[in-house]
Design a protein around this motif. Sequence first.
Motif, short mmCIF file in Angstrom:
data_model
loop_
_atom_site.label_atom_id
_atom_site.label_comp_id
_atom_site.label_asym_id
_atom_site.label_seq_id
_atom_site.Cartn_x
_atom_site.Cartn_y
_atom_site.Cartn_z
N LEU A 178 13.33 78.63 18.53
CA LEU A 178 14.70 78.68 18.04
C LEU A 178 15.61 78.13 19.13
O LEU A 178 15.65 78.65 20.24
N ILE A 179 16.34 77.03 18.82
CA ILE A 179 17.14 76.33 19.82
C ILE A 179 18.63 76.45 19.49
O ILE A 179 19.04 76.15 18.37
N VAL A 180 19.40 76.88 20.48
CA VAL A 180 20.86 76.95 20.35
C VAL A 180 21.47 76.15 21.49
O VAL A 180 21.05 76.30 22.65
N LEU A 181 22.44 75.31 21.18
CA LEU A 181 23.12 74.50 22.20
C LEU A 181 24.40 75.20 22.64
O LEU A 181 25.00 75.96 21.87
N GLN A 182 24.82 74.91 23.88
CA GLN A 182 26.06 75.47 24.42
C GLN A 182 26.84 74.40 25.17
O GLN A 182 26.25 73.58 25.87
N THR A 183 28.15 74.45 25.04
CA THR A 183 28.99 73.74 26.00
C THR A 183 29.17 74.67 27.20
O THR A 183 28.68 75.80 27.21
N ALA A 184 29.87 74.19 28.23
CA ALA A 184 30.04 74.98 29.45
C ALA A 184 31.50 75.43 29.60
O ALA A 184 32.30 75.29 28.69
N ASN A 185 31.82 75.94 30.75
CA ASN A 185 33.13 76.53 31.02
C ASN A 185 34.22 75.49 31.25
O ASN A 185 33.94 74.35 31.63
N PRO A 186 35.48 75.87 31.06
CA PRO A 186 36.59 75.03 31.49
C PRO A 186 36.60 74.90 33.01
O PRO A 186 36.05 75.75 33.72
N THR A 187 37.21 73.83 33.53
CA THR A 187 37.32 73.61 34.97
C THR A 187 38.77 73.26 35.31
O THR A 187 39.63 73.20 34.42
N HIS A 188 39.03 72.97 36.57
CA HIS A 188 40.37 72.51 36.96
C HIS A 188 40.61 71.07 36.49
O HIS A 188 41.74 70.58 36.56
N TYR A 189 39.56 70.40 36.05
CA TYR A 189 39.66 68.97 35.72
C TYR A 189 39.70 68.69 34.23
O TYR A 189 39.48 67.56 33.80
#
Length: 271
Positions: A178-189
Amino acid sequence: MNRKRQLKSTGFIIGSASVFVCFFVLFFSVSQKNKTFAQMNKDYQSSDTYQEESLLDRARFVTKRDGEATIVVLGSSVTFGKGATLEQPVWGELLEDELNQTEGIKATVINRGYSGYSTADLIAKDKIAAVIKDEPDILIFELCLINNNRYPQNDIGQTKADIQFIMNTFKEQLPNTLIVLQTANPTHYDQVVLEQGKVTYDQYNNEIINFVRANQWPLIDTYHLLLDEMEEQHLPAEVVLSDAVHPNGDGYYLWFEILRDRLAVPVKMLQ
C-alpha cells in the motif's frame, strides 16, 4: 568388517530418512502457511473493510497475518529527520510509536530518508531497489520536492517522469504494498525564485500535486496542510523550522499530527 559396513549402511539409510522426513515436514509446514496466507488475503480483499481500507486497516490486517507490519518511509532529509532531536523525533518515529500503541497493530518503520536527495538521486543511487528489498507492507513516499526545486532546480517535466518511473517500478515489484505519497513542509523559500530556479517552491508543489492527483495516487498534501495549520495557530515559519528548510521538533510533531489524523481515512479518499 561386514558388520561395520552394515552399520554404516543402516546409519546412512536412517540419516537419509530423517532428512527426508524433516524436509517433508518443513515443506508441508511452508505449504500450509502459504495456503493460510493466501486465504487470509482473499478473505480480506473481499471484505467491506478492504473496500474502505485505511492505513490502520492495512497495518492491522498484516499484523494479524504476519505478526508485524513493515512500513518504509522514503524521501529526503525531512524524512531522515534533520532538525529533529531525541526528545522530539522525526515524524516516522512518531508514527511507529503511534501504531504500536494502537490495538491490534505491531509495526516497524524503516527510515529511508536521504539528505540532499532528489527523485533523480533516488533512482540513480539505487534507493528504489533498497525499498524493494525491504518488501514493505506500507510505503509512505515523501516526494523530495524541496531538493528537486533547488540548487539547481530540476525540470518539472523530468520530476514528473521520475515519479512516474518510481511508481511504475513499485507497482511492478511491490504489487501488494500500500503506497501513499506525501509532499513536505513549507520553508522560508516558498515564494522565492532560487538561484537558477524557474519557479518557486510553492509553484513546484502545486504542479506536482496536480500531477499526482491526475494519476489518482493516494496523497497527503503535507505542504498545504501545514501551511493551513500554521496560519490557524498563528505560527510563523521560524517557530517550526530549525533552519531555513528543515523542521524542528515542533515542526515534525505538527507533520506527524497531520499524518495521524489521516491514518483512519480510507486511502482512496487521500487526494
